[in-house]
Write a protein that holds these residues in place. Structure first.
Motif, short mmCIF file in Angstrom:
data_model
loop_
_atom_site.label_atom_id
_atom_site.label_comp_id
_atom_site.label_asym_id
_atom_site.label_seq_id
_atom_site.Cartn_x
_atom_site.Cartn_y
_atom_site.Cartn_z
N GLU A 1 -11.02 14.79 38.10
CA GLU A 1 -9.74 14.17 37.79
C GLU A 1 -8.59 15.16 38.03
O GLU A 1 -7.56 14.78 38.57
N LYS A 2 -8.80 16.41 37.64
CA LYS A 2 -7.76 17.42 37.85
C LYS A 2 -7.47 17.62 39.33
O LYS A 2 -6.32 17.81 39.73
N SER A 3 -8.53 17.61 40.15
CA SER A 3 -8.31 17.81 41.59
C SER A 3 -7.54 16.64 42.19
O SER A 3 -6.75 16.82 43.11
N MET A 4 -7.76 15.44 41.66
CA MET A 4 -7.02 14.28 42.16
C MET A 4 -5.54 14.38 41.79
O MET A 4 -4.67 14.13 42.62
N MET A 5 -5.27 14.78 40.56
CA MET A 5 -3.88 14.96 40.15
C MET A 5 -3.25 16.12 40.92
O MET A 5 -2.09 16.05 41.31
N GLY A 6 -4.03 17.17 41.14
CA GLY A 6 -3.55 18.32 41.90
C GLY A 6 -3.21 17.97 43.34
O GLY A 6 -2.38 18.63 43.96
N ALA A 7 -3.87 16.94 43.86
CA ALA A 7 -3.60 16.47 45.22
C ALA A 7 -2.42 15.51 45.25
O ALA A 7 -2.08 14.96 46.30
N GLY A 8 -1.78 15.31 44.08
CA GLY A 8 -0.60 14.45 44.03
C GLY A 8 -0.89 12.98 43.81
O GLY A 8 0.00 12.14 43.92
N LEU A 9 -2.14 12.66 43.48
CA LEU A 9 -2.51 11.27 43.24
C LEU A 9 -2.14 10.86 41.81
O LEU A 9 -2.03 11.71 40.93
N VAL A 10 -1.98 9.56 41.61
CA VAL A 10 -1.65 9.04 40.29
C VAL A 10 -2.64 7.95 39.90
O VAL A 10 -3.15 7.23 40.76
N ASP A 11 -2.89 7.85 38.62
CA ASP A 11 -3.70 6.75 38.08
C ASP A 11 -2.83 5.50 38.13
O ASP A 11 -1.75 5.47 37.53
N VAL A 12 -3.27 4.47 38.84
CA VAL A 12 -2.45 3.27 39.02
C VAL A 12 -2.06 2.65 37.69
O VAL A 12 -0.99 2.06 37.57
N ARG A 13 -2.85 2.83 36.65
CA ARG A 13 -2.54 2.22 35.36
C ARG A 13 -1.39 2.94 34.66
O ARG A 13 -0.83 2.40 33.72
N THR A 14 -1.02 4.12 35.12
CA THR A 14 0.19 4.76 34.57
C THR A 14 1.43 4.13 35.18
O THR A 14 2.52 4.25 34.63
N ILE A 15 1.27 3.44 36.31
CA ILE A 15 2.37 2.74 36.97
C ILE A 15 2.44 1.29 36.49
O ILE A 15 3.51 0.76 36.26
N ASP A 16 1.28 0.66 36.34
CA ASP A 16 1.23 -0.76 35.97
C ASP A 16 -0.05 -1.03 35.18
O ASP A 16 -1.15 -1.06 35.74
N THR A 17 0.09 -1.22 33.88
CA THR A 17 -1.07 -1.43 33.02
C THR A 17 -1.70 -2.81 33.17
O THR A 17 -2.79 -3.05 32.66
N SER A 18 -1.03 -3.71 33.88
CA SER A 18 -1.60 -5.05 34.04
C SER A 18 -2.60 -5.13 35.19
O SER A 18 -3.33 -6.11 35.32
N ILE A 19 -2.67 -4.10 36.02
CA ILE A 19 -3.66 -4.07 37.10
C ILE A 19 -5.02 -3.73 36.49
O ILE A 19 -5.15 -2.77 35.74
N VAL A 20 -6.00 -4.54 36.82
CA VAL A 20 -7.35 -4.35 36.28
C VAL A 20 -8.11 -3.38 37.19
O VAL A 20 -8.09 -3.51 38.41
N VAL A 21 -8.75 -2.40 36.58
CA VAL A 21 -9.57 -1.44 37.33
C VAL A 21 -11.03 -1.66 36.93
O VAL A 21 -11.38 -1.56 35.75
N ASP A 22 -11.85 -1.98 37.91
CA ASP A 22 -13.28 -2.24 37.70
C ASP A 22 -14.04 -1.55 38.83
O ASP A 22 -14.47 -2.19 39.78
N LEU A 23 -14.13 -0.23 38.76
CA LEU A 23 -14.73 0.53 39.85
C LEU A 23 -16.23 0.23 39.93
O LEU A 23 -16.99 0.57 39.04
#
Length: 111
Positions: A1-23
């Motif tokens: 998770e740290k490497s993803m944030m370090g690469a500048g990625l964001v958790d989509v649910r921090t942008i929009d909590t109504s999007i469902v994530v079901d990996l």
């Protein structure tokens, strides 16, 4: 998770909590039949992609208020991509039809 944030990625649910994530790769309910992510179930995306997905969610909700976008897969660590590549039970030269070759690169340069 740290490497993803370090690469500048964001958790989509921090942008929009109504999007469902079901990996699906966090379950055995995928074409490999294996849980590749364990208990990890966050959708990391490029920031502009996350914003565009949120805009698409807004459009969807405006037309169909009871519908939600569902994300079934997102960025993954190269170590997981390698595990998928090594696990798939097809001839070596057919693997790229199903799984991207981890030797081709990814955002996660360390794992």
């Amino acid at each position: 998770e740290k490497s993803m944030m370090g690469a500048g990625l964001v958790d989509v649910r921090t942008i929009d909590t109504s999007i469902v994530v079901d990996l699906k790769y966090s379950t055995c309910n995928n074409f490999l039949g294996l849980d590749m992510y364990g208990d990890f179930n966050k959708c990391y995306l490029q920031p502009d992609v996350a914003v565009k997905l949120s805009c698409a969610q807004e459009i969807l909700k405006s037309k169909f208020p009871f519908y939600n976008l569902i994300v079934y897969d997102a960025v993954r660590a190269r170590s997981v991509q390698r595990k998928m590549w090594d696990t798939i039970n097809v001839p070596y030269f057919d693997r790229s039809k199903y799984v991207s070759n981890p030797n081709n690169g990814s955002l996660d340069r360390k794992s």
